[in-house]
Enzyme design. Structure first.
Site, PDB file in Angstrom:
ATOM      1  N   HIS A  82       7.594   5.736  10.355  1.00 53.65           N
ATOM      2  CA  HIS A  82       6.786   5.624   9.133  1.00 53.65           C
ATOM      3  C   HIS A  82       5.835   6.829   9.165  1.00 53.65           C
ATOM      4  CE1 HIS A  82       4.709   4.024   5.786  1.00 53.65           C
ATOM      5  NE2 HIS A  82       4.480   2.787   6.190  1.00 53.65           N
ATOM      6  N   ARG A  92      11.895   3.715   1.007  1.00 54.76           N
ATOM      7  CA  ARG A  92      11.778   2.763   2.126  1.00 54.76           C
ATOM      8  C   ARG A  92      13.064   1.943   2.158  1.00 54.76           C
ATOM      9  NH1 ARG A  92       6.733  -1.169   3.437  1.00 54.76           N
ATOM     10  NH2 ARG A  92       5.973   0.828   4.206  1.00 54.76           N
ATOM     11  N   ARG A 112       0.804  -1.232   0.000  1.00 55.37           N
ATOM     12  CA  ARG A 112       0.000   0.000   0.000  1.00 55.37           C
ATOM     13  C   ARG A 112       0.831   1.274   0.000  1.00 55.37           C
ATOM     14  NH1 ARG A 112      -2.428  -3.337   2.776  1.00 55.37           N
ATOM     15  NH2 ARG A 112      -0.441  -4.389   2.836  1.00 55.37           N
ATOM     16  N   THR A 113       1.949   1.291   0.691  1.00 57.80           N
ATOM     17  CA  THR A 113       2.714   2.545   0.738  1.00 57.80           C
ATOM     18  C   THR A 113       3.275   2.866  -0.648  1.00 57.80           C
ATOM     19  OG1 THR A 113       3.317   1.942   2.988  1.00 57.80           O
ATOM     20  CG2 THR A 113       4.489   3.788   2.017  1.00 57.80           C
ATOM     21  N   LYS A 166      26.152  -3.358  -5.620  1.00 60.23           N
ATOM     22  CA  LYS A 166      27.544  -3.287  -6.094  1.00 60.23           C
ATOM     23  C   LYS A 166      28.396  -2.459  -5.139  1.00 60.23           C
ATOM     24  CE  LYS A 166      25.651  -3.121 -10.758  1.00 60.23           C
ATOM     25  NZ  LYS A 166      25.373  -2.174 -11.849  1.00 60.23           N
TER      26      LYS A 166
HETATM   27  N1   CP Z   1       1.234  -0.052   6.100  1.00 57.34           N
HETATM   28  C1   CP Z   1       2.251  -0.327   5.252  1.00 57.34           C
HETATM   29  O1   CP Z   1       3.335   0.248   5.349  1.00 57.34           O
HETATM   30  O2   CP Z   1       1.968  -1.286   4.321  1.00 57.34           O
HETATM   31  P1   CP Z   1       2.965  -1.796   3.190  1.00 57.34           P
HETATM   32  O3   CP Z   1       4.130  -2.455   3.902  1.00 57.34           O
HETATM   33  O4   CP Z   1       2.188  -2.746   2.358  1.00 57.34           O
HETATM   34  O5   CP Z   1       3.434  -0.609   2.424  1.00 57.34           O
END
Ligand code: CP
Length: 338
Positions: free
Chosen positions: A135, A107, A57-58, A86
């Site tokens: 997050h 991420r 989702r993110t 590398k």
């Molecule tokens: N909530 C969330 O971060 O979901 P994902 O890991 O699917 O992005």
């Protein structure tokens, strides 16, 4: 804060007024997320969406949010497909990518890595999760959801009673949400976890220092009564030093309809950052809750697009221009948000 050109790395950057500003801009994004209108305000802009850890989702919602503002998205979805394998440094990667992009979402599995990357970037960087640390966009969409759910009950975020359940040690979404909530008044936190998976002490201390009521519980049933929000989390198995240790906690705290009915107030909102672990031995949030109208997990994911559109609009300084570049949608839409 001045959002224009800023990195979004931690919720520590925000004051309450900043949160309210983000939420006002997110409210303005509703017609675009609902596919009533499209805007080309970011036409020509490029997002580099760099995900070095799994995500559904993110990653997709950041990408969709950018597309809904008219921009284009370039993606990397694993370390193995990048030159980090590398031996390239985060510094070099940031210098290079920021020459190809107007904004970068990242991420990465290591705490602090996105902030390190941002130091070398020439464009704004948004933290989409750095290991067990933070997050921020998840916390913003969670808080935005809490605001909407409480407003529909005639309440505000102030005086909120919230139970946070599960792996509070490694759950970065919980860390960021706890800190964001602390900007509001008189929050009552019930922290429900096995002792080994407690919220880090520095965060607990900061909540108490800000004057909030913080109680720790190690039993599910005593921890989830008398709350407005029940926020359940997954055991972050990927962050444990070994799988045997992770296995000990799987399925320890499960919420299902019977437990909810027995222990929670009738209007308690059920939230989860997702993904929830739906394997039979886990089921921290049981499928039998799906018809419960207080289950807000998919309202959370819908709200994620609004928040992420707002962040892009603010850091790229187009929040006031979105409607000037809008037109009606001409294709079939299923009115999926109604
Ligand atoms: N909530 C969330 O971060 O979901 P994902 O890991 O699917 O992005």
């Amino acid at each position: 804060m001045d959002f224009v050109g800023s990195h979004i790395l931690s919720v520590d950057q925000f004051a309450r007024a900043d949160i309210e500003h983000i939420f006002r801009v997110a409210d303005d994004m509703q017609p675009y997320a609902d596919r009533d209108r499209v805007t080309r305000v970011l036409q020509g802009a490029i997002l580099s969406n760099m995900f070095f850890e799994p995500s559904t989702r993110t990653r997709i919602s950041f990408g969709s949010a950018f597309n809904m503002l008219g921009g284009e998205v370039r993606e990397t979805t694993e370390v193995a497909a990048s030159s980090l394998t590398k031996g390239e440094s985060l510094y070099d990667t940031a210098r290079v990518l920021s020459g190809y992009s107007d904004v970068i979402v990242m991420r990465h599995p290591e705490a602090g890595s996105v902030a390190e990357f941002a130091k070398a970037s020439r464009v704004p960087v948004i933290n989409a999760g750095d290991g067990p640390n933070e997050h921020p966009s998840q916390a913003l969409l969670d808080l935005y959801t809490i605001r909407k759910e409480m407003e529909s009950r005639g309440r505000a975020i102030d005086d909120l009673r919230i139970a946070l359940v599960g792996d509070l040690r490694y759950g970065r979404a919980v860390h960021s949400l706890c800190k964001l909530l602390a900007l509001f008044e008189h929050v009552h936190y019930k922290l429900v976890s096995p002792p080994e998976l407690s919220l880090p002490a520095d965060i607990v201390d900061s909540l108490k220092a800000a004057g909030h009521d913080v109680r720790e519980h190690h039993e599910l049933e005593t921890g989830i009564d008398h709350v407005d929000i029940l926020y359940v989390t997954r055991t972050q198995e990927e962050r444990f030093p070994d799988q045997d240790e992770a296995d000990r906690y799987r399925g320890l705290f499960r919420v299902n309809q019977a437990i909810y009915t027995k222990n929670c107030e009738p209007n308690t909102v059920i939230m989860h950052p997702l993904p929830r672990d739906s394997r039979a031995q886990a089921q921290e949030l049981d499928d039998d809750l799906i018809e419960n109208p207080n289950l807000a997990i998919f309202r959370q994911t819908d709200n994620g697009v609004l928040i992420r559109m707002a962040l892009f609009a603010l850091v790229l300084d187009v929040a006031d221009q979105v409607h000037n570049h809008a037109q009606p949608v001409t294709w079939y839409t299923a009115k999926r948000f109604r």
